[in-house]
Design an enzyme around this catalytic site. Structure first.
Site, PDB file in Angstrom:
ATOM      1  N   CYS A 100      -1.727   6.078   2.914  1.00 31.29           N
ATOM      2  CA  CYS A 100      -3.033   4.450   2.935  1.00 31.29           C
ATOM      3  C   CYS A 100      -2.440   3.947   4.114  1.00 31.29           C
ATOM      4  O   CYS A 100      -3.254   3.079   5.479  1.00 31.29           O
ATOM      5  CB  CYS A 100      -3.135   4.560   1.561  1.00 31.29           C
ATOM      6  SG  CYS A 100      -4.378   2.409   1.991  1.00 31.29           S
ATOM      7  N   CYS A 200      -3.856   2.470  -3.954  1.00 35.08           N
ATOM      8  CA  CYS A 200      -3.783   1.704  -2.616  1.00 35.08           C
ATOM      9  C   CYS A 200      -5.242   1.782  -2.235  1.00 35.08           C
ATOM     10  O   CYS A 200      -6.176   2.313  -1.634  1.00 35.08           O
ATOM     11  CB  CYS A 200      -3.484   2.422  -1.838  1.00 35.08           C
ATOM     12  SG  CYS A 200      -3.787   1.620   0.464  1.00 35.08           S
TER      13      CYS A 200
END
Length: 395
Positions: A100, A200
């Site tokens: 991410c 995330c």
């Protein structure tokens, strides 16, 4: 006046990052990334991203900085979610947080920041950035955060020189209590907010349910391998060279159903990962069972009793060339070269002494001490001092 785009997540760390940048005289713009639409697998009833984006907006309002929400869910699905499913399907365990940062926060998000005329992108990570001129070039360094308990450099182990050059980490020199104190003094709504858990920018996700949407449940057996099994007494040959030795110790143990006892059933080997203890639902043992290996082709989970089980431990791992990533391009090893480092194979792990050995097809990482649950698909990162030099995906 330099313009900085801060990824405001609705948490205390990014809130304080934005405040500090404003204090330092930057023109600050807050952006909240919406990465997720599917509420059927999030754990709590409240919609986490809605609450978080609201908190982020209130912080921006309090600091008097412009704020907007950007919807990156399409890119997130393509680059993170699909990758996760593919990895789990192959019986590997991905690390979406590392991805991410590489693919979303410091790529897609950075491009949006550029369109907004930003000079830098800032996040609330506990890490620091260094800079040095080496052979006439500007070299950027990724350094551990000053707070040992919170150092998050591992999550940024896949960043490039280009990405680092535009990154700012305003809270890297601070400890978590100091960050909370600043937030309280500035009366920011996030001052007491608990740290987010889970993926995330998605919030808490029930992983099995999340995976079940794509990977169909399939009943298989759980096999328990005895700790004193003959498998662990493999004879150590005389090695002709270092590479042979490394290849031998990097090879994982091979199990068959006949090597142990069937002790239970599971709903799909691809839902489980090495070192996992929860979710096996097998009772009647002296010590808890841990997953020591999974076979997604035959749909079998191999387990061992107790966390000292031999099947959990190895001291050598391998990274293929195409999965090798050096932040410090100037330190890349050539074939036949080695380097003393400290290394970790997961975020919360203490740094351990290791040696890197570069060979033709990739690189071996040999730890001084055996490591528990070296897991394919996860990232190994290596450091010298408090600088993270590079990382790779465990093969």
């Amino acid at each position: 006046m330099k313009r900085v785009i801060v990824g405001l997540s609705g948490g205390v760390d990014s809130s304080v990052a934005a405040y500090l940048l404003k204090e330092q005289g930057y023109e600050v713009i807050g952006l909240f990334m919406k990465n997720w639409h599917d509420d059927s697998v999030t754990i709590s009833n409240e919609c986490p991203w809605l609450e978080d984006s609201n908190d982020a907006m209130l912080v921006a309002d309090k600091l008097g900085i412009p704020f907007q929400v950007v919807d990156l869910s399409e890119q997130y699905k393509e680059r993170i979610v699909d990758y996760m499913f593919k990895e789990y399907e192959m019986g590997r365990t991905p690390n979406p947080d590392v991805l991410c940062n590489r693919e979303i926060k410091f790529d897609v998000f950075s491009k949006i920041a550029e369109e907004l005329g930003a000079d830098f992108v800032a996040t609330g990570h506990y890490c620091r950035k260094g800079e040095e001129i080496i052979n006439g070039d500007n070299v950027y360094k990724l350094l551990a955060g000053a707070d040992n308990n919170k150092d998050q450099s591992y999550f940024l182990c896949q960043l490039s020189q280009e990405q680092l050059s535009k990154a700012l980490f305003p809270i890297g020199e601070l400890t978590k209590p100091e960050v909370r104190k600043i937030a309280a003094e500035q009366d920011l709504i996030t001052a007491e907010k608990k740290d987010s858990q889970g993926l995330c920018f998605i919030g808490k996700v029930r992983l099995p349910e999340f995976l079940q949407q794509k990977l169909k449940p399939k009943e298989g057996v759980i096999v328990k391998i005895p700790g004193n099994s003959k498998i662990f007494e493999r004879e150590i040959p005389n090695f002709l060279n270092k590479e042979e030795e490394l290849a031998f110790f990097a090879t994982k143990y091979n199990y068959n159903i006949s090597d142990g006892d069937v002790v239970g059933k599971h709903q799909g080997a691809h839902y489980f990962t090495k070192g996992q203890r929860k979710g096996l639902a097998v009772g009647g043992m002296k010590e808890p069972l841990f997953v020591i290996d999974t076979n997604v082709i035959e749909n079998v989970i191999y387990t061992g009793e107790g966390k000292a089980h031999k099947g959990l431990y190895r001291n050598t791992l391998f990274v293929l060339n195409e999965e090798l990533h050096w932040i410090r391009k100037d330190l890349v090893l050539k074939n036949g070269e080695s380097m003393d480092v400290k290394s970790r194979i997961r975020y919360r792990q203490k740094l351990e002494k290791a040696i890197l050995y570069k060979v033709e097809k990739g690189m071996y990482v040999q730890f001084k001490n055996e490591q528990s649950a070296i897991t394919e698909g996860q990232f190994v990162a290596w450091y010298v001092g408090d600088e993270l030099l590079g990382s790779g995906v465990i093969a």
